[in-house]
Design a protein around this motif. Sequence first.
Motif, PDB file in Angstrom:
ATOM      1  N   ILE A 125       4.505  -6.329 -46.251  1.00  0.00           N
ATOM      2  CA  ILE A 125       5.375  -5.249 -45.774  1.00  0.00           C
ATOM      3  C   ILE A 125       5.808  -4.486 -47.016  1.00  0.00           C
ATOM      4  CG2 ILE A 125       7.600  -4.665 -44.719  1.00  0.00           C
ATOM      5  CD1 ILE A 125       7.253  -7.018 -42.847  1.00  0.00           C
ATOM      6  N   ASN A 126       5.666  -3.174 -46.971  1.00  0.00           N
ATOM      7  CA  ASN A 126       5.941  -2.327 -48.147  1.00  0.00           C
ATOM      8  C   ASN A 126       5.126  -2.776 -49.363  1.00  0.00           C
ATOM      9  OD1 ASN A 126       7.859  -0.770 -46.719  1.00  0.00           O
ATOM     10  ND2 ASN A 126       9.460  -2.285 -47.152  1.00  0.00           N
ATOM     11  N   ASP A 127       3.883  -3.167 -49.106  1.00  0.00           N
ATOM     12  CA  ASP A 127       2.933  -3.579 -50.146  1.00  0.00           C
ATOM     13  C   ASP A 127       3.334  -4.862 -50.878  1.00  0.00           C
ATOM     14  OD1 ASP A 127       1.120  -1.477 -49.705  1.00  0.00           O
ATOM     15  OD2 ASP A 127       2.326  -0.120 -50.942  1.00  0.00           O
TER      16      ASP A 127
ATOM     17  N   GLY B 282      12.706 -13.654 -45.885  1.00  0.00           N
ATOM     18  CA  GLY B 282      12.503 -12.221 -46.108  1.00  0.00           C
ATOM     19  C   GLY B 282      13.154 -11.405 -44.994  1.00  0.00           C
ATOM     20  N   SER B 283      13.808 -10.318 -45.359  1.00  0.00           N
ATOM     21  CA  SER B 283      14.494  -9.465 -44.385  1.00  0.00           C
ATOM     22  C   SER B 283      13.858  -8.079 -44.388  1.00  0.00           C
ATOM     23  CB  SER B 283      15.981  -9.371 -44.735  1.00  0.00           C
ATOM     24  OG  SER B 283      16.663  -8.567 -43.804  1.00  0.00           O
ATOM     25  N   TYR B 284      13.533  -7.569 -43.191  1.00  0.00           N
ATOM     26  CA  TYR B 284      12.817  -6.307 -43.073  1.00  0.00           C
ATOM     27  C   TYR B 284      13.462  -5.463 -41.971  1.00  0.00           C
ATOM     28  CZ  TYR B 284       9.686  -9.566 -45.360  1.00  0.00           C
ATOM     29  OH  TYR B 284       9.173 -10.525 -46.199  1.00  0.00           O
ATOM     30  N   THR B 285      13.249  -4.167 -42.031  1.00  0.00           N
ATOM     31  CA  THR B 285      13.821  -3.263 -41.031  1.00  0.00           C
ATOM     32  C   THR B 285      12.723  -2.385 -40.451  1.00  0.00           C
ATOM     33  OG1 THR B 285      15.927  -3.211 -42.223  1.00  0.00           O
ATOM     34  CG2 THR B 285      15.547  -1.488 -40.584  1.00  0.00           C
TER      35      THR B 285
ATOM     36  N   ALA C 143       4.277  -4.551 -40.808  1.00  0.00           N
ATOM     37  CA  ALA C 143       5.258  -3.630 -40.226  1.00  0.00           C
ATOM     38  C   ALA C 143       4.650  -2.773 -39.121  1.00  0.00           C
ATOM     39  CB  ALA C 143       5.852  -2.742 -41.320  1.00  0.00           C
ATOM     40  N   LYS C 144       3.323  -2.589 -39.162  1.00  0.00           N
ATOM     41  CA  LYS C 144       2.671  -1.748 -38.158  1.00  0.00           C
ATOM     42  C   LYS C 144       2.627  -2.406 -36.785  1.00  0.00           C
ATOM     43  CE  LYS C 144      -0.068   1.205 -41.178  1.00  0.00           C
ATOM     44  NZ  LYS C 144      -1.417   1.698 -41.549  1.00  0.00           N
TER      45      LYS C 144
ATOM     46  N   THR D 245      -4.460  -1.315 -36.338  1.00  0.00           N
ATOM     47  CA  THR D 245      -4.321  -0.313 -37.404  1.00  0.00           C
ATOM     48  C   THR D 245      -3.776  -0.898 -38.699  1.00  0.00           C
ATOM     49  OG1 THR D 245      -2.019   0.313 -36.893  1.00  0.00           O
ATOM     50  CG2 THR D 245      -3.769   1.390 -35.619  1.00  0.00           C
ATOM     51  N   MET D 246      -3.466  -2.185 -38.741  1.00  0.00           N
ATOM     52  CA  MET D 246      -2.705  -2.688 -39.888  1.00  0.00           C
ATOM     53  C   MET D 246      -3.562  -3.186 -41.054  1.00  0.00           C
ATOM     54  SD  MET D 246      -1.003  -6.246 -38.484  1.00  0.00           S
ATOM     55  CE  MET D 246      -1.925  -7.796 -38.383  1.00  0.00           C
ATOM     56  N   PHE D 247      -4.888  -3.122 -40.929  1.00  0.00           N
ATOM     57  CA  PHE D 247      -5.757  -3.686 -41.968  1.00  0.00           C
ATOM     58  C   PHE D 247      -6.355  -2.615 -42.872  1.00  0.00           C
ATOM     59  CE2 PHE D 247      -5.734  -6.657 -38.425  1.00  0.00           C
ATOM     60  CZ  PHE D 247      -5.441  -7.861 -39.079  1.00  0.00           C
ATOM     61  N   SER D 248      -6.434  -2.936 -44.158  1.00  0.00           N
ATOM     62  CA  SER D 248      -7.109  -2.062 -45.133  1.00  0.00           C
ATOM     63  C   SER D 248      -7.690  -2.932 -46.229  1.00  0.00           C
ATOM     64  CB  SER D 248      -6.132  -1.041 -45.727  1.00  0.00           C
ATOM     65  OG  SER D 248      -5.082  -1.696 -46.410  1.00  0.00           O
ATOM     66  N   VAL D 249      -8.719  -2.424 -46.896  1.00  0.00           N
ATOM     67  CA  VAL D 249      -9.324  -3.129 -48.025  1.00  0.00           C
ATOM     68  C   VAL D 249      -8.717  -2.589 -49.305  1.00  0.00           C
ATOM     69  CG1 VAL D 249     -11.446  -3.517 -49.339  1.00  0.00           C
ATOM     70  CG2 VAL D 249     -11.464  -3.685 -46.833  1.00  0.00           C
ATOM     71  N   THR D 250      -8.143  -3.474 -50.113  1.00  0.00           N
ATOM     72  CA  THR D 250      -7.475  -3.049 -51.341  1.00  0.00           C
ATOM     73  C   THR D 250      -8.326  -3.255 -52.588  1.00  0.00           C
ATOM     74  OG1 THR D 250      -6.396  -5.218 -51.524  1.00  0.00           O
ATOM     75  CG2 THR D 250      -5.194  -3.465 -50.370  1.00  0.00           C
TER      76      THR D 250
END
Length: 243
Positions: free
Chosen positions: A29-31, A39-42, A202-203, A234-239
């Motif tokens: 989340i947020n890279d 962990g806390s997320y919004t 997050a997506k 939609t949440m996957f990408s190759v880095t």
Amino acid sequence: MIAVLAIISCKEDDNTIVGAVNLNFSNTINDEPIVLNTGSYTNQSNETYTISELKYIVSNIVLIKENGDEFKYPVSESFFVINEEVSESKGLNLTNISSGEYTKIKFGIGVDQSKYPLEGANFVPTAEENGMIWSWSSGYKFIKFEGSFTLEGETTTEDFLLHIGSHGEALDNYKEVTIDLSSTLTIEDDTTSTISIQADVAKIFDSINTHSLEIQKDVQVDPTSPLLAENVSTMFSVTNVSN
């Protein structure tokens, strides 16, 4: 002559199956890698949440060349459960990959309809022990996402449970994603390459669709699950690609 032909034949076979690929999944989340329980997320609905469990099924892996030719990993070996709590589960070791240069990867999230009805069969190793099969319905949980949340301006904590999957032919939430590689993957003789895949968790809440936990904190078999399945796709990408 028979012996010579046999040797030539073996060499030709060896030329078509020569390398290996490690797929390394990172849930972020947020890279930044997510941290279970603390962990806390919004999300975009201004709901603050922590994650206690994140698991999903990856299947039907295909590597694609620039000209569109595909290398399909054997289906019988192409089902994996990614479990955030188990580091080893996030690294998939694929062997006997045909040589060539690949520019895309394709895989499924969940189990496709060809495997239904289950009739007692389990196509996904570790699915049962990871709680990825519904005990009361003939189907897999493609993604298991659980935790707790608080609403904006409040202190009361509530649990959330998002289980997305198919239920026979009645509800098909299987999704297939095709992702461009960040650079060309070159498979050569006796090489092991690595593809790093990032999942932007997050997506699940905010992508094509927006999901508010205040409106629905428990999603399993209902009209909301296809909307979340669409988000998950939609949440996957190759880095990174390392040859």
